[in-house]
Design an enzyme around this catalytic site. Structure first.
Site, PDB file in Angstrom:
ATOM      1  N   THR A 149      -5.866  -1.678  -1.027  1.00 48.31           N
ATOM      2  CA  THR A 149      -5.945  -2.828  -1.958  1.00 48.31           C
ATOM      3  C   THR A 149      -6.644  -4.026  -1.314  1.00 48.31           C
ATOM      4  OG1 THR A 149      -3.781  -3.584  -1.271  1.00 48.31           O
ATOM      5  CG2 THR A 149      -3.853  -2.373  -3.324  1.00 48.31           C
TER       6      THR A 149
ATOM      7  N   SER B 184      -3.518  -1.407   3.509  1.00 45.07           N
ATOM      8  CA  SER B 184      -3.695  -0.735   2.219  1.00 45.07           C
ATOM      9  C   SER B 184      -5.138  -0.824   1.748  1.00 45.07           C
ATOM     10  CB  SER B 184      -2.788  -1.446   1.210  1.00 45.07           C
ATOM     11  OG  SER B 184      -3.130  -1.080  -0.095  1.00 45.07           O
TER      12      SER B 184
ATOM     13  N   LYS C 190      -1.349  -8.294   2.611  1.00 42.29           N
ATOM     14  CA  LYS C 190      -1.751  -7.177   3.498  1.00 42.29           C
ATOM     15  C   LYS C 190      -2.964  -7.578   4.341  1.00 42.29           C
ATOM     16  CE  LYS C 190       1.238  -4.709   3.187  1.00 42.29           C
ATOM     17  NZ  LYS C 190       1.958  -3.818   4.083  1.00 42.29           N
TER      18      LYS C 190
ATOM     19  N   GLY D 207      12.208   3.787   4.298  1.00 42.85           N
ATOM     20  CA  GLY D 207      11.420   3.851   3.067  1.00 42.85           C
ATOM     21  C   GLY D 207      10.646   5.164   2.943  1.00 42.85           C
TER      22      GLY D 207
ATOM     23  N   TYR E 101       0.019  -9.294  -3.456  1.00 43.57           N
ATOM     24  CA  TYR E 101       0.392  -8.215  -2.528  1.00 43.57           C
ATOM     25  C   TYR E 101      -0.770  -7.909  -1.575  1.00 43.57           C
ATOM     26  CZ  TYR E 101       0.922  -3.446  -0.810  1.00 43.57           C
ATOM     27  OH  TYR E 101       0.948  -2.334  -0.003  1.00 43.57           O
TER      28      TYR E 101
ATOM     29  N   LEU F 280       1.217   5.521 -10.614  1.00 40.67           N
ATOM     30  CA  LEU F 280       1.044   6.708 -11.450  1.00 40.67           C
ATOM     31  C   LEU F 280       1.967   7.863 -11.038  1.00 40.67           C
ATOM     32  CD1 LEU F 280      -0.645   8.078 -13.685  1.00 40.67           C
ATOM     33  CD2 LEU F 280      -2.124   8.936 -11.873  1.00 40.67           C
TER      34      LEU F 280
ATOM     35  N   ASN G 250      14.577  -1.751  -0.502  1.00 39.72           N
ATOM     36  CA  ASN G 250      13.945  -0.789  -1.421  1.00 39.72           C
ATOM     37  C   ASN G 250      14.147   0.645  -0.937  1.00 39.72           C
ATOM     38  OD1 ASN G 250      12.408  -0.277  -3.779  1.00 39.72           O
ATOM     39  ND2 ASN G 250      10.598   0.129  -2.525  1.00 39.72           N
TER      40      ASN G 250
ATOM     41  N   LEU H 121      13.536  -8.740   8.389  1.00 39.65           N
ATOM     42  CA  LEU H 121      12.468  -9.332   9.215  1.00 39.65           C
ATOM     43  C   LEU H 121      12.370 -10.840   9.045  1.00 39.65           C
ATOM     44  CD1 LEU H 121       9.405  -6.935   8.782  1.00 39.65           C
ATOM     45  CD2 LEU H 121      10.810  -7.228  10.820  1.00 39.65           C
TER      46      LEU H 121
ATOM     47  N   TYR I 285      -3.932   2.675   3.947  1.00 38.81           N
ATOM     48  CA  TYR I 285      -3.613   3.881   3.173  1.00 38.81           C
ATOM     49  C   TYR I 285      -4.273   3.793   1.816  1.00 38.81           C
ATOM     50  CZ  TYR I 285       0.624   3.213   6.080  1.00 38.81           C
ATOM     51  OH  TYR I 285       1.512   2.943   7.084  1.00 38.81           O
TER      52      TYR I 285
ATOM     53  N   ASP J 111      -7.792  -3.478 -12.190  1.00 36.77           N
ATOM     54  CA  ASP J 111      -8.051  -2.076 -11.845  1.00 36.77           C
ATOM     55  C   ASP J 111      -9.533  -1.837 -11.554  1.00 36.77           C
ATOM     56  OD1 ASP J 111      -6.002  -0.340 -11.497  1.00 36.77           O
ATOM     57  OD2 ASP J 111      -5.933   0.396 -13.554  1.00 36.77           O
TER      58      ASP J 111
ATOM     59  N   LYS K  40       6.064  -4.026  -1.826  1.00 42.02           N
ATOM     60  CA  LYS K  40       4.784  -3.369  -2.121  1.00 42.02           C
ATOM     61  C   LYS K  40       4.392  -3.301  -3.595  1.00 42.02           C
ATOM     62  CE  LYS K  40       6.729   1.241  -2.569  1.00 42.02           C
ATOM     63  NZ  LYS K  40       6.598   2.645  -2.349  1.00 42.02           N
TER      64      LYS K  40
HETATM   65  P1  NAD Z   1       9.020   1.465   0.765  1.00 44.50           P
HETATM   66  O1  NAD Z   1       9.428   0.321  -0.093  1.00 44.50           O
HETATM   67  O2  NAD Z   1       9.547   2.802   0.423  1.00 44.50           O
HETATM   68  O3  NAD Z   1       9.355   1.143   2.294  1.00 44.50           O
HETATM   69  C1  NAD Z   1       9.357  -0.155   2.809  1.00 44.50           C
HETATM   70  C2  NAD Z   1      10.648  -0.329   3.567  1.00 44.50           C
HETATM   71  O4  NAD Z   1      10.694  -1.639   4.127  1.00 44.50           O
HETATM   72  C3  NAD Z   1      11.888  -0.173   2.689  1.00 44.50           C
HETATM   73  O5  NAD Z   1      12.784   0.706   3.316  1.00 44.50           O
HETATM   74  C4  NAD Z   1      12.448  -1.595   2.593  1.00 44.50           C
HETATM   75  O6  NAD Z   1      13.845  -1.581   2.433  1.00 44.50           O
HETATM   76  C5  NAD Z   1      12.001  -2.173   3.930  1.00 44.50           C
HETATM   77  N1  NAD Z   1      11.846  -3.638   3.934  1.00 44.50           N
HETATM   78  C6  NAD Z   1      11.139  -4.416   3.076  1.00 44.50           C
HETATM   79  N2  NAD Z   1      11.212  -5.696   3.443  1.00 44.50           N
HETATM   80  C7  NAD Z   1      11.959  -5.748   4.572  1.00 44.50           C
HETATM   81  C8  NAD Z   1      12.391  -6.796   5.446  1.00 44.50           C
HETATM   82  N3  NAD Z   1      12.068  -8.070   5.215  1.00 44.50           N
HETATM   83  N4  NAD Z   1      13.138  -6.484   6.503  1.00 44.50           N
HETATM   84  C9  NAD Z   1      13.492  -5.210   6.765  1.00 44.50           C
HETATM   85  N5  NAD Z   1      13.143  -4.184   5.975  1.00 44.50           N
HETATM   86  C10 NAD Z   1      12.378  -4.444   4.887  1.00 44.50           C
HETATM   87  O7  NAD Z   1       7.427   1.476   0.781  1.00 44.50           O
HETATM   88  P2  NAD Z   1       6.425   2.558   1.368  1.00 44.50           P
HETATM   89  O8  NAD Z   1       5.695   3.160   0.219  1.00 44.50           O
HETATM   90  O9  NAD Z   1       7.083   3.436   2.346  1.00 44.50           O
HETATM   91  O10 NAD Z   1       5.388   1.583   2.090  1.00 44.50           O
HETATM   92  C11 NAD Z   1       5.478   1.279   3.465  1.00 44.50           C
HETATM   93  C12 NAD Z   1       4.374   0.317   3.835  1.00 44.50           C
HETATM   94  O11 NAD Z   1       3.122   0.865   3.486  1.00 44.50           O
HETATM   95  C13 NAD Z   1       4.460  -1.035   3.131  1.00 44.50           C
HETATM   96  O12 NAD Z   1       4.130  -2.040   4.052  1.00 44.50           O
HETATM   97  C14 NAD Z   1       3.400  -0.948   2.054  1.00 44.50           C
HETATM   98  O13 NAD Z   1       2.843  -2.204   1.757  1.00 44.50           O
HETATM   99  C15 NAD Z   1       2.363  -0.044   2.713  1.00 44.50           C
HETATM  100  N6  NAD Z   1       1.568   0.711   1.746  1.00 44.50           N
HETATM  101  C16 NAD Z   1       2.192   1.493   0.830  1.00 44.50           C
HETATM  102  C17 NAD Z   1       1.435   2.160  -0.133  1.00 44.50           C
HETATM  103  C18 NAD Z   1       2.104   3.011  -1.190  1.00 44.50           C
HETATM  104  O14 NAD Z   1       1.495   3.244  -2.233  1.00 44.50           O
HETATM  105  N7  NAD Z   1       3.303   3.517  -0.988  1.00 44.50           N
HETATM  106  C19 NAD Z   1       0.035   2.059  -0.119  1.00 44.50           C
HETATM  107  C20 NAD Z   1      -0.566   1.261   0.856  1.00 44.50           C
HETATM  108  C21 NAD Z   1       0.219   0.583   1.794  1.00 44.50           C
HETATM  109  N1  UDP Z   2      -2.426   4.452 -13.945  1.00 46.70           N
HETATM  110  C1  UDP Z   2      -2.252   4.736 -15.282  1.00 46.70           C
HETATM  111  N2  UDP Z   2      -1.026   4.527 -15.827  1.00 46.70           N
HETATM  112  C2  UDP Z   2       0.047   4.045 -15.106  1.00 46.70           C
HETATM  113  C3  UDP Z   2      -0.155   3.775 -13.741  1.00 46.70           C
HETATM  114  C4  UDP Z   2      -1.405   3.979 -13.193  1.00 46.70           C
HETATM  115  O1  UDP Z   2      -3.178   5.160 -15.959  1.00 46.70           O
HETATM  116  O2  UDP Z   2       1.122   3.859 -15.687  1.00 46.70           O
HETATM  117  C5  UDP Z   2      -3.745   4.691 -13.339  1.00 46.70           C
HETATM  118  C6  UDP Z   2      -4.391   3.454 -12.736  1.00 46.70           C
HETATM  119  O3  UDP Z   2      -5.180   2.783 -13.718  1.00 46.70           O
HETATM  120  C7  UDP Z   2      -5.230   4.054 -11.615  1.00 46.70           C
HETATM  121  C8  UDP Z   2      -4.416   5.274 -11.154  1.00 46.70           C
HETATM  122  O4  UDP Z   2      -3.544   5.584 -12.249  1.00 46.70           O
HETATM  123  O5  UDP Z   2      -6.460   4.539 -12.128  1.00 46.70           O
HETATM  124  C9  UDP Z   2      -3.570   5.007  -9.907  1.00 46.70           C
HETATM  125  O6  UDP Z   2      -2.796   3.824 -10.127  1.00 46.70           O
HETATM  126  P1  UDP Z   2      -1.641   3.381  -9.117  1.00 46.70           P
HETATM  127  O7  UDP Z   2      -1.017   2.149  -9.694  1.00 46.70           O
HETATM  128  O8  UDP Z   2      -0.759   4.541  -8.843  1.00 46.70           O
HETATM  129  O9  UDP Z   2      -2.427   3.070  -7.781  1.00 46.70           O
HETATM  130  P2  UDP Z   2      -3.583   1.981  -7.476  1.00 46.70           P
HETATM  131  O10 UDP Z   2      -4.151   1.486  -8.747  1.00 46.70           O
HETATM  132  O11 UDP Z   2      -2.892   0.958  -6.685  1.00 46.70           O
HETATM  133  O12 UDP Z   2      -4.598   2.717  -6.694  1.00 46.70           O
END
Ligand code: NAD
Ligand code: UDP
Length: 352
Positions: free
Chosen positions: A139, A137, A165, A11, A161, A213, A36, A67, A190, A309, A97
């Site tokens: 969140t 996260s 987490k 991912g 979601y 965004l 994904n 998993l 993160y 939000d 996610k």
């Molecule tokens: P991503 O979707 O790109 O990566 C997640 C990966 O997990 C993908 O490759 C997907 O195929 C794999 N996956 C999902 N479910 C699975 C399962 N049951 N078995 C095996 N593989 C599986 O997402 P990312 O942005 O790289 O995020 C990675 C992690 O970080 C996630 O746990 C997400 O919740 C967390 N996270 C992401 C963000 C963000 O904005 N990207 C923010 C905070 C936390």
């Molecule tokens: N946002 C927006 N338009 C969109 C997506 C997000 O204005 O189509 C805004 C959202 O309200 C927030 C910021 O962009 O203020 C980041 O949003 P995102 O969904 O990327 O992350 P998160 O809200 O999870 O921090």
């Protein structure tokens, strides 16, 4: 050479972290269902390494599996043992996610994220692997004011979601308490990961329509979407639009390397750390910087606030800085430049 299992390693954040781990001498076993993501991200990691005269393909092992299936997880621990390379630690990215999707499909989110993690921990216990870095996260926080969020602040996620987490964080606390002289656990919260590796060979490649965004900004700039709908123009922020802490994915990858090394070299413990820059950027500022740095237009219009939000979500990152000695090196301009480079070179991401 230490063997690390990386779940979700194909991912967005996983692939950047796999690259950093390989560059730093780890042998990695990637476990991914590709629900994904695409295997191409892992092939491109090898390309990046080769371009830098590093032939490390033999240190990367790929396993397709889910998993939700305990046998799939056990197979990878077995395979590592057969190679005489017992898995020493896990970096656990795998999970679904999308906030929006989680509201519509709570069962699949709880099953995938929570049951999947329980399965993983069962097998880790069985194979006596007690070191884990977990992707949490921002969140999880209950955002009450505009102050920087720190790890001790109250948590109360507002969507399924975020609930999954936080539940996993709590589950990991129980696991730690069950054998606190053995477990080494880091929950990394993160903030808003964005940008891409400077090579333009790996980056974010969402399979469906992105909701966040940043991937939308690159799609609008590319002409694949007509405009950004900005959710709210009357937030209590300097320009009325939401403020977030955008963190470059390569800085996050380095945070994982540091967290892993910290765990492996210190006493058993459980850590919860924010990974963010500590600096907020509003939606309007982000769009303006993206337009200026990349010389493109990103049309937008204002629409109503999105449910759930918050005005300002920015990290207090002093704990990660002091414990891990982690310093995010890249700024918002680097995020805009690298993400655009990735999008231009791969208009459809890894998808055809
Ligand atoms: P991503 O979707 O790109 O990566 C997640 C990966 O997990 C993908 O490759 C997907 O195929 C794999 N996956 C999902 N479910 C699975 C399962 N049951 N078995 C095996 N593989 C599986 O997402 P990312 O942005 O790289 O995020 C990675 C992690 O970080 C996630 O746990 C997400 O919740 C967390 N996270 C992401 C963000 C963000 O904005 N990207 C923010 C905070 C936390
Ligand atoms: N946002 C927006 N338009 C969109 C997506 C997000 O204005 O189509 C805004 C959202 O309200 C927030 C910021 O962009 O203020 C980041 O949003 P995102 O969904 O990327 O992350 P998160 O809200 O999870 O921090």
């Amino acid at each position: 050479m230490k063997s690390i299992l990386v779940t979700g390693g194909a991912g967005f954040i996983g692939s950047h972290t796999c690259l950093t781990l390989l560059e730093n001498g780890f042998e990695i076993f990637v476990f991914d269902s590709y629900i994904n993501s695409s295997k191409k991200s892992l092939k491109n990691i090898i390309k990046i390494l080769k371009k830098n005269n590093k032939d490390l393909e033999s240190n990367l092992h790929l396993f397709k599996g889910d998993l939700k299936n305990v046998r799939n997880i056990e197979a990878i621990f077995q395979a590592a043992l057969k190679k005489n390379k017992a898995i020493e630690a896990v970096i656990h990215f795998a999970g679904l996610k999308s906030v929006k999707e989680s509201i519509v499909y709570p069962c699949s989110y709880w099953d995938n994220n929570v049951t999947g993690t329980i399965n993983l921990l069962k097998i880790m216990e069985k194979y006596n692997c007690r070191n884990i870095v977990y992707s949490s996260s921002a969140t999880v926080y209950k955002v009450k004011s505009n102050k920087l969020l720190n790890e001790k602040d109250e948590c109360e996620p507002v969507n399924p979601y975020g609930q999954t987490k936080l539940t996993i964080e709590n589950f990991l606390k129980d696991i730690f308490n069950s054998a606190s002289s053995e477990w080494r656990i880091a929950c990394l919260r993160y903030f808003n990961p964005a940008g891409a590796h400077k090579s333009g060979l790996i980056g974010e490649s969402p399979l469906g329509k992105p909701n966040n965004l940043y991937p939308q900004i690159t799609k609008v700039a590319l002409g694949k979407m007509s405009e950004i709908k900005i959710f709210g123009s009357n937030w209590p922020t300097p320009d009325g639009t939401g403020v977030r802490d955008y963190i470059h994915v390569s800085d996050l990858a380095e945070g994982h390397l540091l967290a892993l090394n910290y765990l492996l070299n210190n006493k058993p413990q459980i850590l919860t750390l924010n990974l963010g820059t500590g600096k907020g950027t509003s939606v309007l500022e982000f769009i303006r910087i993206f337009e200026r740095i990349n010389n493109v237009k990103v049309p937008f219009s204002f629409s109503k606030r999105r449910d759930g939000d918050n005005a300002i979500v920015v990290a207090n990152n002093s704990l990660a800085k002091s414990i891990l000695k982690w310093i995010p090196k890249r700024n918002i301009e680097d995020i805009c430049k690298s993400g655009w480079n990735w999008q231009l070179k791969n208009p459809n991401g890894f998808n055809k």
